[in-house]
Scaffold this motif. Structure first.
Motif, PDB file in Angstrom:
ATOM      1  N   ASN A   1      -8.464  35.040  -4.813  1.00  0.00           N
ATOM      2  CA  ASN A   1      -7.628  34.346  -3.817  1.00  0.00           C
ATOM      3  C   ASN A   1      -8.100  32.920  -3.512  1.00  0.00           C
ATOM      4  N   LYS A   2      -9.160  32.476  -4.159  1.00  0.00           N
ATOM      5  CA  LYS A   2      -9.636  31.082  -3.920  1.00  0.00           C
ATOM      6  C   LYS A   2      -8.632  30.097  -4.464  1.00  0.00           C
ATOM      7  N   PRO A   3      -8.468  29.017  -3.714  1.00  0.00           N
ATOM      8  CA  PRO A   3      -7.563  27.969  -4.254  1.00  0.00           C
ATOM      9  C   PRO A   3      -8.182  27.324  -5.469  1.00  0.00           C
ATOM     10  N   ALA A   4      -7.377  27.094  -6.392  1.00  0.00           N
ATOM     11  CA  ALA A   4      -7.830  26.481  -7.637  1.00  0.00           C
ATOM     12  C   ALA A   4      -7.942  24.972  -7.476  1.00  0.00           C
ATOM     13  N   PHE A   5      -8.709  24.392  -8.406  1.00  0.00           N
ATOM     14  CA  PHE A   5      -8.851  22.915  -8.373  1.00  0.00           C
ATOM     15  C   PHE A   5      -7.537  22.224  -8.662  1.00  0.00           C
ATOM     16  N   GLY A   6      -6.668  22.790  -9.417  1.00  0.00           N
ATOM     17  CA  GLY A   6      -5.365  22.157  -9.681  1.00  0.00           C
ATOM     18  C   GLY A   6      -4.518  22.065  -8.440  1.00  0.00           C
ATOM     19  N   ASP A   7      -4.629  23.109  -7.583  1.00  0.00           N
ATOM     20  CA  ASP A   7      -3.875  23.049  -6.331  1.00  0.00           C
ATOM     21  C   ASP A   7      -4.398  21.934  -5.422  1.00  0.00           C
ATOM     22  N   ILE A   8      -5.721  21.734  -5.440  1.00  0.00           N
ATOM     23  CA  ILE A   8      -6.302  20.646  -4.619  1.00  0.00           C
ATOM     24  C   ILE A   8      -5.790  19.294  -5.088  1.00  0.00           C
ATOM     25  N   LEU A   9      -5.758  19.114  -6.391  1.00  0.00           N
ATOM     26  CA  LEU A   9      -5.271  17.833  -6.934  1.00  0.00           C
ATOM     27  C   LEU A   9      -3.804  17.626  -6.604  1.00  0.00           C
ATOM     28  N   ALA A  10      -3.016  18.671  -6.679  1.00  0.00           N
ATOM     29  CA  ALA A  10      -1.588  18.554  -6.347  1.00  0.00           C
ATOM     30  C   ALA A  10      -1.403  18.206  -4.887  1.00  0.00           C
ATOM     31  N   THR A  11      -2.248  18.785  -4.043  1.00  0.00           N
ATOM     32  CA  THR A  11      -2.161  18.456  -2.607  1.00  0.00           C
ATOM     33  C   THR A  11      -2.470  16.999  -2.345  1.00  0.00           C
ATOM     34  N   LEU A  12      -3.514  16.504  -3.054  1.00  0.00           N
ATOM     35  CA  LEU A  12      -3.848  15.072  -2.883  1.00  0.00           C
ATOM     36  C   LEU A  12      -2.707  14.185  -3.325  1.00  0.00           C
ATOM     37  N   LEU A  13      -2.090  14.513  -4.452  1.00  0.00           N
ATOM     38  CA  LEU A  13      -0.963  13.719  -4.933  1.00  0.00           C
ATOM     39  C   LEU A  13       0.194  13.764  -3.953  1.00  0.00           C
ATOM     40  N   LEU A  14       0.427  14.925  -3.351  1.00  0.00           N
ATOM     41  CA  LEU A  14       1.517  15.049  -2.393  1.00  0.00           C
ATOM     42  C   LEU A  14       1.259  14.198  -1.148  1.00  0.00           C
ATOM     43  N   LEU A  15       0.019  14.224  -0.679  1.00  0.00           N
ATOM     44  CA  LEU A  15      -0.329  13.374   0.484  1.00  0.00           C
ATOM     45  C   LEU A  15      -0.163  11.886   0.176  1.00  0.00           C
ATOM     46  N   ASP A  16      -0.518  11.537  -1.079  1.00  0.00           N
ATOM     47  CA  ASP A  16      -0.363  10.133  -1.465  1.00  0.00           C
ATOM     48  C   ASP A  16       1.099   9.723  -1.472  1.00  0.00           C
ATOM     49  N   GLU A  17       1.978  10.594  -1.943  1.00  0.00           N
ATOM     50  CA  GLU A  17       3.406  10.284  -1.965  1.00  0.00           C
ATOM     51  C   GLU A  17       3.957  10.161  -0.550  1.00  0.00           C
ATOM     52  N   GLU A  18       3.510  11.038   0.338  1.00  0.00           N
ATOM     53  CA  GLU A  18       3.972  10.946   1.718  1.00  0.00           C
ATOM     54  C   GLU A  18       3.526   9.629   2.379  1.00  0.00           C
ATOM     55  N   ALA A  19       2.287   9.228   2.098  1.00  0.00           N
ATOM     56  CA  ALA A  19       1.812   7.946   2.664  1.00  0.00           C
ATOM     57  C   ALA A  19       2.604   6.770   2.127  1.00  0.00           C
ATOM     58  N   LYS A  20       2.908   6.838   0.804  1.00  0.00           N
ATOM     59  CA  LYS A  20       3.707   5.755   0.211  1.00  0.00           C
ATOM     60  C   LYS A  20       5.095   5.696   0.830  1.00  0.00           C
TER      61      LYS A  20
END
Length: 527
Positions: free
Chosen positions: A65-84
């Protein structure tokens, strides 16, 4: 804080793909594959808890059930898009506010232009109105209209402006200078041909014909050209301002009211016209007589006063002035101060007149502290005409304040006079009276000479010279003076210490005195 579009901005695109694959491998592999087992854990010999065993079993079974590293990267990209997206929204709102400010500014400018255009459009109506409000009221009205336009941002047509509120303006085709409206009824009535001659003579101390002659003589000098801003003052009105000011001695504010001009304009016109009279008319109407005129003058003096070879009578008068700012002691008149018990300052006018009381030579501008003989020594009469021998064949008669010279004949000044000397002094007094009466008419006709003048010291010689020239013109044209403007001249006489400066002149004076008595020329007044 600005957020980048990619969490690792310094990596290239091909490097990012490998980096992403690395995370995926890490996600699929266990930590022990990378040699991280037991890293940073000192309790490796402890018994594992039950929950950890269960989680380990779940990981082996592929149900972690641990979050994968790919999910972390996707979250960062999503936050970046929201900031933009948020940054773009902020830029959009800023541009919108800027557009609103510019539109508001353009609206205010348009309103101000409308008010100014309406002010300019009402200028012609303002010229036709006779009643003009004070300058402060006009400025306040214009300022209030402009401020109201700026504050409200409304169109200019919503607030009409009265024509009387316009202080100045410029039309679309012709630019005009604002001038205060003053009445010129008095001058229009005086300058009309129907104005009574006697009343005109009482105002200007001369007839209409003499006034018109002066205007014609000065027309080319004092006439000014019209400009786009306003029309020039006509030459007759310029001459009228000067002559009326000299004749009445009225303050400049009264001159302004009579002629409908500004006070400073009237003062300027007086000085300009006096300079024109001094430069143009003085060489023609105030000059030393010719040889034929000198012979005629000698005959007239001798036929009345029985003294031969007299070419003129000299006298010195004082004109009161305001205490000057420089060299004040030189203009202090001690004799007038002692007599009137009031501090007096003056400037002198020394003149020679012929048998008709017309000036043939004047010396103007010497300080009032000088005596008659000191002024004579500084004059061109002594320095030029007498020095060149032009007065060798004639006498100029003066009072006891002058010295006896080869060309200047004065009365006996000592006490205990003989009958012969008494008779001579009476005949000399008759000739001297002609000069005194000429100065009385000068001061009576031009009342500005009777009181302290407001003219500057450097301009005063031109004013006094103009008065002498106008006096000559009136005397040559036999202008009569009204009895009520008669003025009595009284000037103190100081006998010089050396009052006899020529032994030859003293002998000639004794000979003239002897002939007056023994040839019956002295009359019977001293017998």
């Amino acid at each position: 804080m600005e957020i980048s579009a990619f969490p690792f901005p310094y990596l290239q695109d091909d490097e990012c793909s490998h980096f992403l694959g690395l995370f995926q491998d890490m996600d699929s592999s266990s930590p022990s594959d990378f040699g991280f087992e037991g890293f940073g854990n000192d309790n490796s010999k402890k018994r594992p808890r039950k929950e950890d065993q269960e989680e380990g079993a779940g990981a082996v079974n592929g149900s972690s059930n641990k979050p994968a590293f790919g999910d972390i990267l996707a979250t960062l990209l999503l936050l970046d898009e929201e900031a933009k997206h948020q940054q773009e929204q902020w830029d959009f709102e800023s541009n919108r506010e800027k557009s609103l400010l510019e539109a508001n500014h353009r609206e205010k400018v348009r309103a101000m232009d409308g008010y100014y255009n309406q002010l300019q459009g009402h200028y012609n109506t303002a010229e036709e109105t006779d009643v003009t409000p004070p300058k402060r009221a006009r400025r306040s009205a214009v300022a209030a209209a402009v401020v109201s336009a700026v504050a409200s941002g409304e169109e200019a047509t919503t607030a009409p402006v009265q024509a009387t509120d316009i202080a100045s303006g410029s039309g679309t085709s012709h630019r005009r200078l604002w001038v205060k409206e003053r009445t010129t009824d008095w001058w229009d009535r005086v300058s009309s041909p129907d104005f009574p001659e006697e009343e005109f003579r009482r105002e200007f101390r001369m007839s209409k014909s003499t006034f018109n002659l002066i205007c014609e003589e000065l027309d080319a000098t004092v006439t000014k050209k019209n400009t786009m801003l306003r029309d020039a003052i006509p030459a007759p009105k310029r001459v009228g301002v000067c002559v009326w000011r000299l004749a009445t001695g009225a303050p400049l504010r009264h001159v302004s009211e009579r002629f409908g001009l500004g006070i400073s304009t009237c003062h300027k016109l007086v000085i300009e016209v006096c300079r024109a009279i001094y430069d143009v008319l003085m060489p023609k109407y105030l000059r030393w007589p010719s040889d034929s005129e000198i012979r005629s003058t000698k005959e007239k003096f001798e036929s009345v006063h029985k003294i031969p070879d007299v070419v003129g009578s000299i006298y010195t008068t004082h004109i009161p002035i305001i205490a000057p700012k420089v060299h004040v002691a030189a203009y202090f008149n001690k004799r007038h101060t002692e007599r009137n018990q009031k501090t007096s300052y003056s400037i002198t006018v020394q003149g020679v007149v012929n048998a008709e009381g017309i000036f043939t030579d004047v010396c103007i501008g010497n300080p009032g502290s000088l005596t008659d003989d000191q002024i004579l020594e500084k004059s061109s009469l002594a320095r030029q005409r007498a020095a060149r021998g032009m007065l060798r064949d004639g006498w100029i008669v003066g009072n006891a304040g002058f010295p006896l010279t080869d060309w200047l004949l004065v009365p006996y000044a000592r006490q205990n006079l003989t009958w012969t000397q008494h008779g001579f002094n009476e005949n000399i007094g008759g000739i001297q009276k002609i000069a005194i009466e000429a100065f009385e008419r000068l001061k009576g006709r031009w009342a500005c000479l009777q009181k302290r003048t407001e003219v500057k010291l450097q301009d005063l010689p031109y004013v006094l010279g103009a008065c002498c020239v106008l006096h000559n013109i009136c005397e040559m044209r036999n202008e009569e003076m009204a009895p009520e403007i008669k003025f009595d001249v009284f000037d103190d006489v100081t006998v010089p210490e050396n009052n006899i400066r020529s032994a030859t002149a003293s002998n000639k004076r004794d000979q003239i005195s002897h002939n007056l008595l023994h040839r019956g020329l002295a009359g019977t007044r001293t017998l």
